[in-house]
Design a protein around this motif. Structure first.
Motif, PDB file in Angstrom:
ATOM      1  N   ALA A  33      -5.279   5.392   1.698  1.00 61.06           N
ATOM      2  CA  ALA A  33      -6.199   4.364   1.209  1.00 61.06           C
ATOM      3  C   ALA A  33      -5.505   3.445   0.206  1.00 61.06           C
ATOM      4  O   ALA A  33      -5.686   2.219   0.244  1.00 61.06           O
ATOM      5  N   GLY A  34      -4.700   4.016  -0.677  1.00 63.08           N
ATOM      6  CA  GLY A  34      -3.991   3.205  -1.663  1.00 63.08           C
ATOM      7  C   GLY A  34      -2.993   2.258  -1.026  1.00 63.08           C
ATOM      8  O   GLY A  34      -2.846   1.111  -1.461  1.00 63.08           O
ATOM      9  N   GLY A  36      -3.190   0.974   2.009  1.00 58.53           N
ATOM     10  CA  GLY A  36      -3.945  -0.088   2.664  1.00 58.53           C
ATOM     11  C   GLY A  36      -4.487  -1.102   1.673  1.00 58.53           C
ATOM     12  O   GLY A  36      -4.373  -2.313   1.878  1.00 58.53           O
ATOM     13  N   ILE A  37      -5.072  -0.604   0.595  1.00 57.40           N
ATOM     14  CA  ILE A  37      -5.621  -1.511  -0.412  1.00 57.40           C
ATOM     15  C   ILE A  37      -4.506  -2.290  -1.104  1.00 57.40           C
ATOM     16  O   ILE A  37      -4.635  -3.486  -1.365  1.00 57.40           O
ATOM     17  N   GLY A  38      -3.382  -1.621  -1.391  1.00 51.54           N
ATOM     18  CA  GLY A  38      -2.264  -2.301  -2.029  1.00 51.54           C
ATOM     19  C   GLY A  38      -1.691  -3.413  -1.174  1.00 51.54           C
ATOM     20  O   GLY A  38      -1.310  -4.470  -1.678  1.00 51.54           O
ATOM     21  N   LEU A  40      -3.399  -5.120   1.088  1.00 52.79           N
ATOM     22  CA  LEU A  40      -4.386  -6.200   1.179  1.00 52.79           C
ATOM     23  C   LEU A  40      -4.462  -7.039  -0.088  1.00 52.79           C
ATOM     24  O   LEU A  40      -4.661  -8.245  -0.030  1.00 52.79           O
ATOM     25  N   VAL A  41      -4.306  -6.402  -1.240  1.00 53.95           N
ATOM     26  CA  VAL A  41      -4.469  -7.088  -2.514  1.00 53.95           C
ATOM     27  C   VAL A  41      -3.226  -7.882  -2.915  1.00 53.95           C
ATOM     28  O   VAL A  41      -3.324  -8.908  -3.581  1.00 53.95           O
ATOM     29  N   SER A  42      -2.065  -7.434  -2.495  1.00 57.38           N
ATOM     30  CA  SER A  42      -0.822  -8.070  -2.943  1.00 57.38           C
ATOM     31  C   SER A  42      -0.654  -9.456  -2.330  1.00 57.38           C
ATOM     32  O   SER A  42      -1.323  -9.824  -1.376  1.00 57.38           O
ATOM     33  N   ARG A  47       3.791  -7.698   0.428  1.00 53.99           N
ATOM     34  CA  ARG A  47       2.868  -6.708   0.993  1.00 53.99           C
ATOM     35  C   ARG A  47       3.480  -5.307   1.046  1.00 53.99           C
ATOM     36  O   ARG A  47       2.792  -4.330   0.785  1.00 53.99           O
ATOM     37  N   ALA A  51       1.959  -2.114  -0.874  1.00 52.99           N
ATOM     38  CA  ALA A  51       1.591  -0.901  -0.147  1.00 52.99           C
ATOM     39  C   ALA A  51       2.293   0.315  -0.736  1.00 52.99           C
ATOM     40  O   ALA A  51       1.696   1.390  -0.854  1.00 52.99           O
ATOM     41  N   GLY A  54       0.618   1.007  -4.178  1.00 57.94           N
ATOM     42  CA  GLY A  54      -0.739   1.504  -3.933  1.00 57.94           C
ATOM     43  C   GLY A  54      -0.745   2.899  -3.346  1.00 57.94           C
ATOM     44  O   GLY A  54      -1.582   3.735  -3.705  1.00 57.94           O
ATOM     45  N   GLY A  58      -2.400   5.933  -5.244  1.00 55.06           N
ATOM     46  CA  GLY A  58      -3.481   6.583  -4.507  1.00 55.06           C
ATOM     47  C   GLY A  58      -3.180   8.043  -4.216  1.00 55.06           C
ATOM     48  O   GLY A  58      -4.066   8.898  -4.281  1.00 55.06           O
TER      49      GLY A  58
END
Length: 98
Positions: A33-34, A36-38, A40-42, A47, A51, A54, A58
């Motif tokens: 999850a971390g 994926g979120i990392g 998307l947010v970066s 990226r 990732a 994150g 995570g």
């Protein structure tokens, strides 16, 4: 075409958790999850770095949560037995006199 592939991929990942402790499950889930979120947010060019960071954060957070759950289970149910029970003690060989 994509749906059977995604279902088989989901089933394979689901079976990967069968023999894991709650700590290991939490670490794996948190890392996925971390990551994926990392990603998307970066920013667009960073990226992979997002990732990686994150996923590391995570994974640590998920392992901490899983460890807390495992400690709660041990307090409630008591310590879990060893998978194959206690190790058998060697029997002394009989002493024969002729």
């Amino acid at each position: 075409m994509k749906m059977p592939f995604l279902l088989s991929l989901f089933a394979a990942f689901s079976f990967a958790f069968i023999g894991c402790t709650p700590t290991q499950q939490g670490a794996t889930t948190g890392a996925a999850a971390g990551a994926g979120i990392g990603a998307l947010v970066s920013k667009d060019g960073k990226r992979g770095k997002g990732a990686l960071i994150g996923g590391a954060i995570g994974g640590l957070g998920g392992a901490a949560i899983g460890s807390a759950q495992e400690n709660k289970q041990q307090q409630y149910y008591g310590p879990q037995p060893q998978p194959y029970g206690p190790q058998p003690q060697p029997q002394p060989q009989p002493q024969y006199r002729y």
